[in-house]
Design a protein around this motif. Structure first.
Motif, PDB file in Angstrom:
ATOM      1  N   LEU A   1       0.561   4.349  -2.715  1.00 10.66           N
ATOM      2  CA  LEU A   1       0.383   5.738  -2.297  1.00 10.66           C
ATOM      3  C   LEU A   1       1.506   6.608  -2.842  1.00 10.66           C
ATOM      4  O   LEU A   1       1.273   7.730  -3.319  1.00 10.66           O
ATOM      5  CB  LEU A   1       0.336   5.830  -0.775  1.00 10.66           C
ATOM      6  CG  LEU A   1       0.208   7.248  -0.197  1.00 10.66           C
ATOM      7  CD1 LEU A   1      -1.059   7.925  -0.690  1.00 10.66           C
ATOM      8  CD2 LEU A   1       0.240   7.214   1.337  1.00 10.66           C
TER       9      LEU A   1
ATOM     10  N   ARG B   1      -3.946   3.076   4.049  1.00 12.52           N
ATOM     11  CA  ARG B   1      -5.089   2.536   3.317  1.00 12.52           C
ATOM     12  C   ARG B   1      -6.242   3.536   3.285  1.00 12.52           C
ATOM     13  O   ARG B   1      -6.874   3.751   2.239  1.00 12.52           O
ATOM     14  CB  ARG B   1      -5.564   1.232   3.972  1.00 12.52           C
ATOM     15  CG  ARG B   1      -6.643   0.501   3.170  1.00 12.52           C
ATOM     16  CD  ARG B   1      -7.299  -0.587   3.982  1.00 12.52           C
ATOM     17  NE  ARG B   1      -8.073  -0.048   5.087  1.00 12.52           N
ATOM     18  CZ  ARG B   1      -9.304   0.477   4.954  1.00 12.52           C
ATOM     19  NH1 ARG B   1      -9.874   0.538   3.761  1.00 12.52           N
ATOM     20  NH2 ARG B   1      -9.936   0.939   6.011  1.00 12.52           N
ATOM     21  N   GLN B   2      -6.527   4.167   4.405  1.00  3.74           N
ATOM     22  CA  GLN B   2      -7.623   5.131   4.456  1.00  3.74           C
ATOM     23  C   GLN B   2      -7.362   6.334   3.552  1.00  3.74           C
ATOM     24  O   GLN B   2      -8.269   6.817   2.874  1.00  3.74           O
ATOM     25  CB  GLN B   2      -7.840   5.585   5.903  1.00  3.74           C
ATOM     26  CG  GLN B   2      -8.392   4.495   6.801  1.00  3.74           C
ATOM     27  CD  GLN B   2      -8.563   4.964   8.235  1.00  3.74           C
ATOM     28  OE1 GLN B   2      -8.151   6.068   8.603  1.00  3.74           O
ATOM     29  NE2 GLN B   2      -9.154   4.124   9.066  1.00  3.74           N
TER      30      GLN B   2
ATOM     31  N   ALA C   1      -0.138   1.708   9.214  1.00  2.00           N
ATOM     32  CA  ALA C   1      -0.479   1.153   7.908  1.00  2.00           C
ATOM     33  C   ALA C   1      -1.939   1.397   7.541  1.00  2.00           C
ATOM     34  O   ALA C   1      -2.281   1.623   6.380  1.00  2.00           O
ATOM     35  CB  ALA C   1      -0.169  -0.346   7.884  1.00  2.00           C
ATOM     36  N   GLU C   2      -2.829   1.363   8.540  1.00  2.00           N
ATOM     37  CA  GLU C   2      -4.246   1.608   8.259  1.00  2.00           C
ATOM     38  C   GLU C   2      -4.469   3.040   7.770  1.00  2.00           C
ATOM     39  O   GLU C   2      -5.350   3.303   6.944  1.00  2.00           O
ATOM     40  CB  GLU C   2      -5.076   1.346   9.520  1.00  2.00           C
ATOM     41  CG  GLU C   2      -6.564   1.599   9.369  1.00  2.00           C
ATOM     42  CD  GLU C   2      -7.239   0.725   8.328  1.00  2.00           C
ATOM     43  OE1 GLU C   2      -8.383   1.046   7.923  1.00  2.00           O
ATOM     44  OE2 GLU C   2      -6.644  -0.292   7.915  1.00  2.00           O
TER      45      GLU C   2
ATOM     46  N   MET D   1       0.815  -1.213   0.000  1.00  2.00           N
ATOM     47  CA  MET D   1       0.000   0.000   0.000  1.00  2.00           C
ATOM     48  C   MET D   1       0.856   1.274   0.000  1.00  2.00           C
ATOM     49  O   MET D   1       0.496   2.275  -0.610  1.00  2.00           O
ATOM     50  CB  MET D   1      -0.929   0.004   1.223  1.00  2.00           C
ATOM     51  CG  MET D   1      -1.933  -1.133   1.238  1.00  2.00           C
ATOM     52  SD  MET D   1      -3.179  -1.010  -0.070  1.00  2.00           S
ATOM     53  CE  MET D   1      -4.293   0.162   0.650  1.00  2.00           C
ATOM     54  N   GLU D   2       1.983   1.214   0.694  1.00  2.00           N
ATOM     55  CA  GLU D   2       2.857   2.386   0.704  1.00  2.00           C
ATOM     56  C   GLU D   2       3.372   2.694  -0.702  1.00  2.00           C
ATOM     57  O   GLU D   2       3.453   3.865  -1.108  1.00  2.00           O
ATOM     58  CB  GLU D   2       4.029   2.156   1.659  1.00  2.00           C
ATOM     59  CG  GLU D   2       3.631   2.123   3.123  1.00  2.00           C
ATOM     60  CD  GLU D   2       4.833   2.006   4.040  1.00  2.00           C
ATOM     61  OE1 GLU D   2       5.978   2.030   3.522  1.00  2.00           O
ATOM     62  OE2 GLU D   2       4.646   1.898   5.270  1.00  2.00           O
TER      63      GLU D   2
ATOM     64  N   LEU E   1      -5.605   6.394   0.863  1.00  2.00           N
ATOM     65  CA  LEU E   1      -5.746   5.974  -0.527  1.00  2.00           C
ATOM     66  C   LEU E   1      -7.198   5.875  -0.967  1.00  2.00           C
ATOM     67  O   LEU E   1      -7.550   6.255  -2.085  1.00  2.00           O
ATOM     68  CB  LEU E   1      -5.073   4.611  -0.727  1.00  2.00           C
ATOM     69  CG  LEU E   1      -3.591   4.615  -1.100  1.00  2.00           C
ATOM     70  CD1 LEU E   1      -3.026   3.210  -1.018  1.00  2.00           C
ATOM     71  CD2 LEU E   1      -3.394   5.192  -2.497  1.00  2.00           C
ATOM     72  N   THR E   2      -8.051   5.370  -0.096  1.00  2.00           N
ATOM     73  CA  THR E   2      -9.414   5.061  -0.518  1.00  2.00           C
ATOM     74  C   THR E   2     -10.339   6.268  -0.498  1.00  2.00           C
ATOM     75  O   THR E   2     -11.189   6.411  -1.379  1.00  2.00           O
ATOM     76  CB  THR E   2     -10.002   3.945   0.355  1.00  2.00           C
ATOM     77  OG1 THR E   2      -9.893   4.322   1.747  1.00  2.00           O
ATOM     78  CG2 THR E   2      -9.261   2.637   0.135  1.00  2.00           C
TER      79      THR E   2
END
Length: 421
Positions: free
Chosen positions: A5, A49-50, A45-46, A1-2, A52-53
């Motif tokens: 981003l 994700r947040q 990490a969460e 995910m990083e 990004l979405t």
């Protein structure tokens, strides 16, 4: 995910310099190396994700919660960097499907009935009045100021705003005035004292504002010509010679635009004039920013002229003048933000650190949006008759000069009043 981003931000940010430390400890740089320079860190990490979405919602939430940390520069610098690089772009992963869904839902449900309107107003305007004293001008004008070559500080620019609006209304001593969404009463007081209206009635849905407005009218000795009421505009009875509404139309709701202007037409006398001062968009219509809608102005909406004009035309009112104030609100918000941050400790004593980060993000995001994106202020003048006002705009300048003379005469007779409470 990083990695995802990082690639998205590399495409998005083309100006300034953002140094971002990921939760893993890796550091990425974005932009062309110019100003502004910002260093930030994501804590977990969460959070990646947040972001990004749903970046338009989550960035503000992460900043409020201390999970997006600014280590160099400010949150305003960060937002300015992003908005200046890619105005209007809020989806890091592709087409703004979520935005289109929100727009559709707004179309079918975007109505603010009286009960919902009162709840929405209380959410923002019934906060502790001492909060607003920290950053507003002495008259507690919570709307866009009007900056001229000679009036650059907040107090004088807000006074210039009231003068400019009063001049457009062309008020004389025989006129009754309705102020829809009167706030703490500053505009109504100005119209009663300096424009010398026969009678001014201010309506608000905020109990906090109502109490202060009434106290101010009593302190000024204007109770006989100035009244305030806790009332929704749909409940008001007329007629009035003049109607003014400053910073209220943003709360009307898309499906009630027609209702608002139909009511203005019913309330306005045949020779009447109305002035609507509202934040608006110079782009095609769309929903309000989701973070602003959730945390700051529930039920709020920023209209485009293409949405306002059909409702005006159907009401029978005539558009007699439209002025677009560019960058005036950006400057107003800059002064509010600087004033708030200078008194951050006092704000934290009233609420808490999370609230202060929320309020800072609100002021910073709003300023950046007015400076780099498509937000402006519309001043729309309306009348029923084509001959109510002079044929040229020279009367506005003349009226402003007269009002300024009255202000100066009053100032020479007494010390300036300072708002308290």
């Amino acid at each position: 995910m990083e990695t995802i981003l990082s690639r998205c931000l590399d495409r998005l940010i083309c100006k300034g310099r953002l140094t971002l430390t990921m939760p893993s400890g890796t550091v990425h740089g974005f932009g062309d190396g110019g100003a502004p320079e910002v260093a930030a860190r994501l804590t977990d990490a969460e959070a990646v994700r947040q972001l990004l979405t749903r970046p338009a919602l989550r960035l503000g939430e992460l900043y409020m919660d201390g999970r997006f940390v600014i280590e160099s520069g400010s949150i305003y610098d960060m937002l300015a960097l992003v908005m200046d690089s890619a105005p209007g772009q809020r989806n890091l992963l592709g087409p703004a499907i979520g935005r289109r869904v929100r727009a559709f839902l707004e179309r079918i449900s975007g109505r603010n009935d009286i009960l919902r309107s009162r709840d929405n107003v209380a959410h923002h305007y019934d906060l502790d009045g001492r909060l607003y004293d920290l950053f507003l001008d002495a008259d507690k004008q919570y709307s866009c100021a009007y900056f001229t070559d000679s009036e650059r500080d907040l107090d004088s620019a807000q006074r210039a705003k009231k003068r400019h609006i009063a001049a457009k209304l062309a008020i004389n001593g025989e006129h009754s005035v309705l102020d829809i969404g009167c706030g703490w009463g500053g505009m109504a007081l100005y119209l009663a004292e300096y424009a010398q209206a026969r009678r001014v009635t201010g309506i608000t849905l905020s109990r906090e504002q109502l109490g202060i407005a009434r106290a101010r009218a009593e302190a000024a000795g204007l109770e006989e010509r100035l009244a305030f009421a806790l009332e929704d505009y749909r409940e008001t009875q007329g007629p009035y010679d003049r109607i003014v509404s400053v910073g209220m139309f943003e709360h009307v709701g898309l499906r009630d635009y027609a209702t608002f202007f139909e009511q203005c037409a019913r309330l306005l006398g045949d020779d009447g004039v109305a002035l609507i001062h509202t934040i608006g968009k110079t782009t095609t219509p769309g929903p309000v920013n989701p973070w602003i809608a959730k945390y700051i102005f529930p039920g709020g909406r920023l209209p485009s002229l293409s949405e306002i004009m059909p409702a005006i035309e159907a009401s029978g009112l005539r558009v007699t003048d439209v002025e677009i104030l560019r960058l005036h609100y950006a400057e107003t918000l800059r002064l509010w933000r600087e004033g708030f941050m200078a008194r951050h400790d006092e704000a934290e004593a009233l609420y808490d650190d999370r609230f202060c980060r929320m309020w800072e993000f609100y002021l910073a995001a709003s300023e950046a949006a007015f400076r780099f994106e498509h937000l402006v202020v519309f001043q729309i003048q309306l009348a029923k008759r084509v001959d109510t006002l002079p044929m040229t705009r020279d009367y506005i300048t003349r009226n402003e000069a007269t009002l300024r003379e009255r202000e100066e005469a009053a100032h020479s007779l007494r010390a300036p009043r300072r708002m308290t409470g």
